[in-house]
Design a protein around this motif. Structure first.
Motif, PDB file in Angstrom:
ATOM      1  N   ASP A   2       0.832  -1.202   0.000  1.00  0.00           N
ATOM      2  CA  ASP A   2       0.000   0.000   0.000  1.00  0.00           C
ATOM      3  C   ASP A   2       0.864   1.249   0.000  1.00  0.00           C
ATOM      4  OD1 ASP A   2      -2.383  -1.357   0.004  1.00  0.00           O
ATOM      5  OD2 ASP A   2      -2.591  -1.346   2.191  1.00  0.00           O
ATOM      6  N   PRO A   3       0.412   2.297  -0.718  1.00  0.00           N
ATOM      7  CA  PRO A   3       1.176   3.548  -0.721  1.00  0.00           C
ATOM      8  C   PRO A   3       1.095   4.247   0.623  1.00  0.00           C
ATOM      9  CG  PRO A   3      -0.919   3.844  -1.831  1.00  0.00           C
ATOM     10  CD  PRO A   3      -0.801   2.378  -1.538  1.00  0.00           C
ATOM     11  N   LYS A   4       2.094   5.061   0.903  1.00  0.00           N
ATOM     12  CA  LYS A   4       2.079   5.911   2.086  1.00  0.00           C
ATOM     13  C   LYS A   4       1.517   7.264   1.664  1.00  0.00           C
ATOM     14  CE  LYS A   4       5.846   3.646   4.574  1.00  0.00           C
ATOM     15  NZ  LYS A   4       4.918   3.094   5.591  1.00  0.00           N
ATOM     16  N   ILE A   5       0.487   7.696   2.358  1.00  0.00           N
ATOM     17  CA  ILE A   5      -0.273   8.876   1.950  1.00  0.00           C
ATOM     18  C   ILE A   5      -0.215   9.926   3.050  1.00  0.00           C
ATOM     19  CG2 ILE A   5      -2.511   9.713   1.140  1.00  0.00           C
ATOM     20  CD1 ILE A   5      -3.170   6.578   0.843  1.00  0.00           C
ATOM     21  N   VAL A   6       0.068  11.161   2.661  1.00  0.00           N
ATOM     22  CA  VAL A   6       0.022  12.295   3.583  1.00  0.00           C
ATOM     23  C   VAL A   6      -1.006  13.287   3.056  1.00  0.00           C
ATOM     24  CG1 VAL A   6       1.257  14.331   4.421  1.00  0.00           C
ATOM     25  CG2 VAL A   6       2.371  12.093   4.465  1.00  0.00           C
ATOM     26  N   ALA A   7      -1.924  13.703   3.927  1.00  0.00           N
ATOM     27  CA  ALA A   7      -2.900  14.734   3.580  1.00  0.00           C
ATOM     28  C   ALA A   7      -2.696  15.918   4.515  1.00  0.00           C
ATOM     29  CB  ALA A   7      -4.322  14.192   3.697  1.00  0.00           C
ATOM     30  N   THR A  29      -1.388   9.543   6.927  1.00  0.00           N
ATOM     31  CA  THR A  29      -1.049  10.555   7.933  1.00  0.00           C
ATOM     32  C   THR A  29      -1.714  11.870   7.579  1.00  0.00           C
ATOM     33  OG1 THR A  29       1.105   9.546   8.411  1.00  0.00           O
ATOM     34  CG2 THR A  29       0.827  11.866   9.000  1.00  0.00           C
ATOM     35  N   GLY A  30      -2.414  12.439   8.535  1.00  0.00           N
ATOM     36  CA  GLY A  30      -2.973  13.770   8.364  1.00  0.00           C
ATOM     37  C   GLY A  30      -2.139  14.783   9.124  1.00  0.00           C
ATOM     38  N   ILE A 117      -8.610   4.401  16.475  1.00  0.00           N
ATOM     39  CA  ILE A 117      -8.336   5.018  15.174  1.00  0.00           C
ATOM     40  C   ILE A 117      -6.912   4.690  14.767  1.00  0.00           C
ATOM     41  CG2 ILE A 117      -8.018   7.242  14.003  1.00  0.00           C
ATOM     42  CD1 ILE A 117     -10.317   8.304  15.777  1.00  0.00           C
ATOM     43  N   ASP A 118      -6.751   4.131  13.556  1.00  0.00           N
ATOM     44  CA  ASP A 118      -5.427   3.722  13.073  1.00  0.00           C
ATOM     45  C   ASP A 118      -4.698   4.825  12.312  1.00  0.00           C
ATOM     46  OD1 ASP A 118      -5.727   1.130  14.105  1.00  0.00           O
ATOM     47  OD2 ASP A 118      -6.751   0.443  12.287  1.00  0.00           O
ATOM     48  N   VAL A 119      -5.436   5.722  11.673  1.00  0.00           N
ATOM     49  CA  VAL A 119      -4.824   6.797  10.888  1.00  0.00           C
ATOM     50  C   VAL A 119      -3.981   7.680  11.804  1.00  0.00           C
ATOM     51  CG1 VAL A 119      -5.322   8.892   9.556  1.00  0.00           C
ATOM     52  CG2 VAL A 119      -6.628   6.788   9.137  1.00  0.00           C
ATOM     53  N   ASN A 120      -2.806   8.073  11.326  1.00  0.00           N
ATOM     54  CA  ASN A 120      -1.925   8.958  12.094  1.00  0.00           C
ATOM     55  C   ASN A 120      -2.378  10.413  11.940  1.00  0.00           C
ATOM     56  OD1 ASN A 120       0.095   6.815  12.699  1.00  0.00           O
ATOM     57  ND2 ASN A 120       0.379   6.873  10.485  1.00  0.00           N
ATOM     58  N   ILE A 121      -2.487  11.109  13.050  1.00  0.00           N
ATOM     59  CA  ILE A 121      -2.840  12.530  13.022  1.00  0.00           C
ATOM     60  C   ILE A 121      -1.740  13.299  13.739  1.00  0.00           C
ATOM     61  CG2 ILE A 121      -4.516  14.275  13.720  1.00  0.00           C
ATOM     62  CD1 ILE A 121      -6.669  12.154  13.561  1.00  0.00           C
ATOM     63  N   ILE A 122      -1.130  14.247  13.019  1.00  0.00           N
ATOM     64  CA  ILE A 122       0.024  14.973  13.536  1.00  0.00           C
ATOM     65  C   ILE A 122      -0.226  16.470  13.430  1.00  0.00           C
ATOM     66  CG2 ILE A 122       2.506  15.381  13.276  1.00  0.00           C
ATOM     67  CD1 ILE A 122       2.748  12.652  11.970  1.00  0.00           C
ATOM     68  N   ILE A 179       0.914  12.969  -1.732  1.00  0.00           N
ATOM     69  CA  ILE A 179       0.717  14.105  -0.838  1.00  0.00           C
ATOM     70  C   ILE A 179      -0.506  14.866  -1.332  1.00  0.00           C
ATOM     71  CG2 ILE A 179       1.698  16.222   0.126  1.00  0.00           C
ATOM     72  CD1 ILE A 179       4.484  15.016  -0.380  1.00  0.00           C
ATOM     73  N   ILE A 180      -1.478  15.061  -0.444  1.00  0.00           N
ATOM     74  CA  ILE A 180      -2.758  15.663  -0.812  1.00  0.00           C
ATOM     75  C   ILE A 180      -2.935  16.995  -0.088  1.00  0.00           C
ATOM     76  CG2 ILE A 180      -5.269  15.380  -0.791  1.00  0.00           C
ATOM     77  CD1 ILE A 180      -4.784  12.335  -0.722  1.00  0.00           C
ATOM     78  N   PHE A 181      -3.360  18.021  -0.837  1.00  0.00           N
ATOM     79  CA  PHE A 181      -3.690  19.331  -0.275  1.00  0.00           C
ATOM     80  C   PHE A 181      -5.185  19.565  -0.456  1.00  0.00           C
ATOM     81  CE2 PHE A 181       0.504  19.638  -2.364  1.00  0.00           C
ATOM     82  CZ  PHE A 181       1.309  19.779  -1.238  1.00  0.00           C
ATOM     83  N   GLY A 182      -5.844  20.061   0.601  1.00  0.00           N
ATOM     84  CA  GLY A 182      -7.258  20.367   0.501  1.00  0.00           C
ATOM     85  C   GLY A 182      -8.115  19.114   0.541  1.00  0.00           C
ATOM     86  N   PRO A 183      -9.450  19.319   0.427  1.00  0.00           N
ATOM     87  CA  PRO A 183     -10.136  20.606   0.298  1.00  0.00           C
ATOM     88  C   PRO A 183     -10.154  21.341   1.630  1.00  0.00           C
ATOM     89  CG  PRO A 183     -11.743  18.859   0.548  1.00  0.00           C
ATOM     90  CD  PRO A 183     -10.399  18.195   0.484  1.00  0.00           C
TER      91      PRO A 183
END
Length: 299
Positions: A2-7, A29-30, A117-122, A179-183
């Motif tokens: 799976d890809p590593k995703i940052v929003a 990761t958010g 919650i498994d998603v990382n929030i930073i 890497i995701i920006f927005g909305p």
């Protein structure tokens, strides 16, 4: 693999993206804006300082799958008249952990573990700071609330005081495939993390990641609404050290640069036309991630 995703962004928009991607678990990761100075968050900051917790709390709330007593407590907002009126219990819980000298990132991890919650929030930074702007006429505007309500076009945004980014945020960006920006609010949600040099530098140095910008579905009630979309992309790319945006995802055509591909999609929820439908967003982002090598451009 799976890809590593940052929003990257603020509460409402970022929370929607994270909830659409939560099946990827800890690979997501958010990075959350921490400069809000309004509402319950603003009142807490005025009284005892600290980072703004509201956007983080919002993201956590949107990632809760099954409502529990713990999650209902975290979401609870006081309605009675008095000092607690309008305060969100989640903001107070996070602020209390911070006041107990628990590192902000560890405070978030404590809450996300409690809520499964498994998603990382930073947080973008663990240091107290604010957003400021300079208008086209040279006037200084301090604070997110004043920036959003300002009627004059802006020339520049900056963080005051300039603080270091959270180390884990920069590290997640360096290892990201997407890497995701927005909305979200462009000036007060999307841009603030990009103004921290460690985040900007990490994005610029990650040449292999695909950068995606997700358009808003409704006009913004801020100076951002008068900015052409091309100008928003230029601000974003400049803040990212010149790193190109590879994909813009949305339904508002614009004059895209040669390095940017516009993917036109109707992503609105049928119930609330100003909010992204999580399933539509999930399917579209999954398709992009499966084809990400096709979208990769030299920057």
């Amino acid at each position: 693999m799976d890809p590593k995703i940052v929003a990257i962004g603020g509460g409402h928009g970022l929370g929607r993206v994270l909830s659409a991607l939560k099946d990827y678990g800890s690979n997501v990761t958010g990075i959350v804006t921490t400069t809000d100075n309004g509402g319950s968050t603003g009142r807490i900051r005025q009284q005892q300082g600290g980072i703004a917790w509201g956007d983080t709390r919002n993201c956590i709330n949107q990632l809760v799958t099954e409502p529990t007593v713990s999650s209902k407590m975290f979401e609870y907002r006081f309605k009675e008249r008095g000092e607690l009126e309008g305060h969100n219990l989640g903001n107070l819980m996070l602020s209390a952990l911070d006041d107990l000298s628990v590192r902000p990132l560890k405070a978030i991890e404590y809450i996300t573990n409690l809520l499964s919650i498994d998603v990382n929030i930073i947080p973008m930074s663990e240091k107290t700071t604010n957003l400021a702007a300079i208008t086209k006429s040279g006037q200084t505007v301090n604070g997110e609330i004043n920036i959003d309500s300002n009627e004059e076009p802006l020339d520049k945004l900056y963080i005051d005081p300039l603080v270091p980014a959270t180390q884990e945020a920069a590290q997640a960006i360096r290892h990201a495939n997407i890497i995701i920006f927005g909305p979200g609010s462009f000036l007060t949600s999307v841009m603030p993390p990009l103004l921290l040099k460690e985040i900007s530098k990490s994005i610029a140095q990650n040449k292999d990641a695909v950068l995606i910008f997700i358009q808003n579905l409704a006009p913004e009630h801020s100076p951002a609404d008068s900015m052409p979309f091309e100008e928003k992309i230029a601000w974003c790319e400049r803040a990212c050290g010149g790193r190109n945006i590879n994909i813009v995802l949305g339904n508002i055509p614009f004059k895209a640069a040669s390095h940017t591909q516009f993917i036109q999609k109707q992503l609105a929820s049928e119930e609330q036309c100003w909010r992204h439908d999580k399933e539509k967003l999930r399917e579209t982002l999954n398709d992009i991630m499966n084809k990400r090598k096709c979208y990769r451009h030299a920057s």
